[in-house]
Design an enzyme around this catalytic site. Structure first.
Site, PDB file in Angstrom:
ATOM      1  N   GLN A  14      82.205  72.518  21.262  1.00 55.11           N
ATOM      2  CA  GLN A  14      82.187  71.178  21.976  1.00 55.11           C
ATOM      3  C   GLN A  14      81.431  69.927  21.401  1.00 55.11           C
ATOM      4  OE1 GLN A  14      81.515  74.213  22.895  1.00 55.11           O
ATOM      5  NE2 GLN A  14      82.689  74.826  24.737  1.00 55.11           N
TER       6      GLN A  14
ATOM      7  N   TRP B 274      85.121  83.527  15.725  1.00 57.34           N
ATOM      8  CA  TRP B 274      85.244  83.000  17.270  1.00 57.34           C
ATOM      9  C   TRP B 274      84.981  81.306  17.091  1.00 57.34           C
ATOM     10  CZ3 TRP B 274      80.427  86.335  19.099  1.00 57.34           C
ATOM     11  CH2 TRP B 274      81.022  87.740  18.949  1.00 57.34           C
TER      12      TRP B 274
ATOM     13  N   GLN C 170      89.638  79.529  21.474  1.00 64.48           N
ATOM     14  CA  GLN C 170      89.797  79.929  22.878  1.00 64.48           C
ATOM     15  C   GLN C 170      90.883  78.921  23.578  1.00 64.48           C
ATOM     16  OE1 GLN C 170      85.436  82.328  23.377  1.00 64.48           O
ATOM     17  NE2 GLN C 170      86.096  80.327  24.276  1.00 64.48           N
TER      18      GLN C 170
ATOM     19  N   ALA D 207      71.273  74.273  28.301  1.00 64.87           N
ATOM     20  CA  ALA D 207      71.244  75.284  27.048  1.00 64.87           C
ATOM     21  C   ALA D 207      71.122  76.618  27.450  1.00 64.87           C
ATOM     22  CB  ALA D 207      70.075  74.651  26.216  1.00 64.87           C
ATOM     23  N   ASP D 208      72.235  77.277  26.726  1.00 64.94           N
ATOM     24  CA  ASP D 208      71.916  78.869  26.903  1.00 64.94           C
ATOM     25  C   ASP D 208      71.312  79.607  25.545  1.00 64.94           C
ATOM     26  OD1 ASP D 208      74.205  80.053  24.854  1.00 64.94           O
ATOM     27  OD2 ASP D 208      74.871  78.039  25.680  1.00 64.94           O
TER      28      ASP D 208
ATOM     29  N   GLU E 195      78.933  73.351  31.572  1.00 58.04           N
ATOM     30  CA  GLU E 195      78.593  74.601  31.275  1.00 58.04           C
ATOM     31  C   GLU E 195      77.253  75.127  31.724  1.00 58.04           C
ATOM     32  OE1 GLU E 195      80.780  76.516  27.947  1.00 58.04           O
ATOM     33  OE2 GLU E 195      79.611  74.963  26.906  1.00 58.04           O
TER      34      GLU E 195
ATOM     35  N   GLU F 272      81.707  77.694  31.444  1.00 58.50           N
ATOM     36  CA  GLU F 272      80.989  78.926  31.374  1.00 58.50           C
ATOM     37  C   GLU F 272      79.831  78.825  32.495  1.00 58.50           C
ATOM     38  OE1 GLU F 272      79.361  79.766  27.646  1.00 58.50           O
ATOM     39  OE2 GLU F 272      81.329  80.555  26.791  1.00 58.50           O
TER      40      GLU F 272
ATOM     41  N   TYR G  30      74.440  81.893  32.089  1.00 65.81           N
ATOM     42  CA  TYR G  30      74.212  83.277  31.604  1.00 65.81           C
ATOM     43  C   TYR G  30      73.134  84.105  32.259  1.00 65.81           C
ATOM     44  CZ  TYR G  30      77.079  82.056  27.508  1.00 65.81           C
ATOM     45  OH  TYR G  30      78.078  81.869  26.434  1.00 65.81           O
TER      46      TYR G  30
END
Length: 878
Positions: free
Chosen positions: A446, A468, A489, A721-722, A753, A775, A778
């Site tokens: 992204q 990935w 993806q 942020a994850d 996300e 997404e 998480y």
């Protein structure tokens, strides 16, 4: 980004200004009558004499000369702001050098910085058309060094006409500066808002949420509003007597029909600083000449059934007091983090610079360094420009083919073991590349746009080894060969031309792409729209034929397809860099606001900017452009930037990074309740990215709020942020990525996300989204922590229940509830079940079976679950 099993590659309104002269004339007529009726003693109306400004309005403008000594001494060198470069002429008489100011100006001073080869005698002349000239001075004797000449003349073109030389050489100037009149009582009217933060009061307030102080807080998103009756007033105490030269009112829809500006020495006895004024929608600037400690807007009649309402009430002063001081200059150097290359430089030296920056930035995901790599027009060979974090590579031509790199522009994922899902925050723009082996590699995730690029070959979007990958965005680009996404993806391509496309994994979307595969969702998952409804390409920096920097602003297009430069240069408007304040990271928010209030655009050079106050963009058609991922961090919980509800503002190329104190919003486009139509000249938000945490703890309730109608959102990534520093359910809190309240807003390439509630909330009518990637968060600790009332979790994309018309294409939402895999999201998308609300080509995915999305949209579509990581598709809804 996805930590689970990778997808397998398949190879197969404009504001009006009420001028001072009109106010003065109207005031003289009305004085005696008003005094007799009201008993208010009018102040003296004086039209102040103009002052000579200090800004060099010739810098960076188009220049020409009768001759040049050689290629190293062009006419443009006398107008580049660099006292180390010069123009020099042939060794004969007469000779001249001239500059085009772009529009007719009141010229008050010319400053010549002579080299040793100066004029013995010369004249300054002006012209309206560049061909018929008038003398602005008599014959002048040249003097060594810097020679300043006061003049009084009007013209668009200014020239030095050399009659005789002082040496055997030609005429030679280091710099040729032109100053123009700036208005103001013998002293320039300051630009600082001396009313901001001062004590305010009003005749009434509508409610507790609209106090008088809100009009003086520097926040264009808060407002004062009065009771619904006439008359009403709002006033401010400046703290001491001031020479007031300007009042600026930013009206909400509930404005005055008629009003006056008044001043007072004591807050009780008032004098008129204007006659009766007709209110106008938006921002209204009033030149005045009055003295007082207190200033008020006295509303006589209302324009609506509501009260009087002001977003902001600004006061400027001249001489003494809190004067804003001299105006800020436009133009200037681009700072140390912009690296500029030209074809005369050796390939080895260019490659060394590229490699040094890449070595620093390859894995510098949350570092503070920022770079822009700019290539002047010409051809470059033997280069491999590897692009790391916070690095932008761009051509400085007006069209992509003006800069050709025989070599490669490369993004790969060796730093992350072949995993490209974290290749964020980098870009390529406005050049042509001829790949060494026939195919360029751009393996990004992204916030990594590929714009205005001509690839004279193919394009590989996957990392070496097909690891990935989770991108991505292409716009206004031409790829002569085939594009291979392979392991990507999802991907979005807009208004481009491609030679082919190899495969799809989950969600490939094309809008206005010549050569795109046919619509076939979900097998393969191609979503193809023949044209893009309404677009405007992003503004970009370039160098004109005279060597001056300018910013090109492309025109809007409707029902577009293919590149904007297919039939010649992109249509649009060119703005000289002298009309931009070139910001450096050391600049304060107050300085940036001063530049905006002067009418300058903003060009942010690469770096990190801390904002102690909100940046207020209030002028129609303002361009705010960042280079090299310039990053804005709001301090103390302020809103980073507010944009007024005006036509044609362009915000592009910026990263908004939440500060440690919660901000309610990072970027607000249009104030709450905005209602003006901008269909003919939309506001645009392009390559603008938002981050909550990652570089450290951060907090912002909502990242982007769009209140203005007809806004174009063209590629954003809003990311809670994850991973990184300052990451946790309660460490980097953020409710929602994007809220759209405006009508007829369109979004292309919407990446949002990990927010804690609805990721996108769409309240406006007539909205359209073409491509959405999401997404879900998480990190909910458990299901009980992530409930929307009695509903399990929050949808990624919510269309409000009262919306009647909305349409979206190519929309994907994924889950990876890694803290508690038993968590269920009830649905990926939520919308009212109405015939005017339409969705095309939707999907949900559980990444490795870590969590479940029970339905795709509302209660339609099966559950995304299980370790196979297989999407659940809905082709059409309802």
């Amino acid at each position: 980004m996805p930590p689970s099993s990778p997808p397998h590659p398949a190879h197969g309104r404009p504001r009006r200004r009420r001028g001072r002269s009109g106010l003065v004339a109207a005031g003289l007529v009305a004085l005696s009558t008003f005094a007799a009726v009201t008993g208010v003693v009018p102040a003296t109306y004086t039209a102040a004499a103009a002052a000579c400004g200090t800004a060099n309005v010739a810098q960076g403008k188009t220049a020409s000369a009768s001759s040049t000594e050689n290629a190293a001494s062009p006419a443009s060198a006398a107008f580049d702001g660099d006292a180390g470069t010069r123009w020099s002429s042939a060794f004969s008489d007469p000779q001249w050098i001239q500059v085009d100011l772009g529009s007719s100006q009141q010229i008050c001073r010319v400053v010549l910085s002579w080299e040793t080869a100066r004029a013995q005698t010369f004249k300054i002349q002006v012209s309206a058309n560049g061909s018929t000239w008038s003398d602005a001075t008599a014959t002048v004797n040249g003097v060594a060094g810097t020679q300043s000449l006061d003049v009084s003349a009007t013209g668009r073109y200014v020239r030095m006409y050399g009659l005789t030389r002082a040496t055997a050489y030609g005429y030679s100037l280091w710099e040729f500066a032109v100053n123009t009149e700036t208005g103001g009582g013998g002293t320039t009217c300051g630009t600082a808002n001396v009313a901001q933060g001062k004590t305010a009061s009003a005749s009434s307030t509508e409610n507790a949420a609209s106090p008088a102080s809100a009009a003086f807080d520097g926040d264009a998103g808060t407002r004062w509003s009065s009771a619904f009756s006439d008359p009403q007033w709002i006033q401010v105490d400046l703290g001491s007597s001031q020479q007031i030269c300007k009042v600026i009112l930013n009206w909400e829809t509930a404005r005055a029909q008629t009003f006056k500006i008044q001043v007072s020495a004591n807050g009780s006895t008032w004098s008129d600083a204007t006659a009766t004024v007709n209110g106008v929608a938006g921002t209204q600037s009033l030149d005045v000449s009055a003295t007082g400690r207190y200033v008020r807007m006295y509303g006589l009649t209302r324009a609506t059934a509501y009260g009087y309402s002001l977003w902001e009430f600004a006061v400027n002063t001249t001489g003494g007091g809190d004067d804003g001081g001299p105006g800020l200059p436009g133009g200037g150097d681009l700072g140390p983090n912009v690296k500029i290359f030209d074809p005369s430089m050796s390939s080895a030296s260019i490659q060394n610079t590229l490699d040094t920056i890449f070595d620093q930035q390859e894995s510098n995901q949350f570092g503070s360094q920022r770079y822009a790599l700019l290539f002047k027009p010409g051809t470059y060979s033997g280069l491999n420009a590897q692009i790391g974090f916070y690095t932008s590579i761009s051509g400085l031509g007006q069209s992509p083919d003006d800069v050709t790199i025989n070599g490669d522009i490369t993004v790969d994922a060796g730093w992350f073991n072949g995993n490209a899902t974290q290749n964020f925050w980098r870009s390529a723009e406005n050049l042509a590349v001829v790949p060494v082996n026939g195919t360029d590699r751009w393996a990004v995730a992204q916030a990594a746009p590929f714009r205005r690029i001509h690839v004279r070959g193919g394009l590989n979007l996957a990392p070496n080894g097909y690891g990935w990958a989770s991108g991505g965005y292409i716009a206004d680009s031409k790829i002569d060969g085939t594009v291979g996404p392979y392991s990507q993806q999802q991907w979005f391509t807009r208004d481009s031309t491609i030679g082919g496309w190899t495969n799809a994994v989950w969600n490939m979307v094309f809008s206005g792409v010549v050569g795109a595969p046919a619509q076939s969702f979900p097998n393969p998952p191609y979503t193809t729209l023949a044209t893009s409804p309404v677009t405007r390409e992003k503004p970009y920096l370039y160098v004109d034929s005279g060597g001056a920097y300018r910013v090109f602003v492309p025109s809007p297009r409707t029902n577009s397809s293919g590149v904007s430069w297919a039939n010649g240069p992109t249509p649009g408007t060119s703005i000289p860099l002298t009309q931009f304040y070139v910001a450096k990271p050391s600049d304060s928010a107050a300085t940036l606001n001063q530049a905006l209030s002067q009418g300058l655009n903003l060009l942010f050079t690469p770096g990190i900017y801390h904002l102690s106050q909100t940046l207020n963009v209030t002028r129609a058609n303002t361009v705010v452009l960042g280079l090299g991922y310039a990053t804005l961090i709001p301090d103390n919980g302020v809103v980073a930037m507010n944009v007024a509800d005006v036509d044609g503002v362009k915000i592009a190329g910026l990263l908004f990074d939440a500060g440690t104190v919660n901000s309610p919003v990072l970027l607000r486009v249009g104030p709450d309740g905005a209602s003006g139509s901008h269909a003919a000249n939309p506001i645009s938000v392009q390559d603008v990215f938002f981050r909550i945490g990652g570089a450290g703890p951060g907090s912002a309730t909502t990242s982007l709020v769009v209140n203005s109608d007809n806004t174009i959102i063209d590629h954003i990534w809003a990311w809670r942020a994850d991973h990184g520093a300052g990451v946790g359910w309660n460490t980097n809190p953020a409710d929602t990525g994007v809220i759209v309240n405006g009508d007829n807003v369109i979004a292309y390439g919407l990446f949002v996300e990990h927010y804690k509630k609805y990721e996108v909330i769409w309240n406006g009518e007539g909205g359209r989204t073409i491509f959405f990637q999401n997404e879900l968060p998480y990190d909910p600790p458990n299901q009980a922590s992530w409930m929307n009332g009695s509903t399990r979790g929050y949808a990624a994309y919510k269309v409000a229940d009262n919306v009647n018309t909305h349409e979206a294409w190519g929309m994907g939402s994924y889950c990876n509830f890694s803290t508690d895999p038993s968590i269920v999201a009830e649905r990926g998308f939520e919308a009212p079940n109405k015939t005017g609300v339409k969705f095309h080509d939707l999907l949900t995915v559980s990444l490795g079976g870590v969590g479940t999305i029970a339905h795709v949209i509302n209660d339609t579509g099966g559950a995304a679950q299980g370790t196979a990581t297989v999407p659940v598709y809905v082709v059409s809804y309802p």
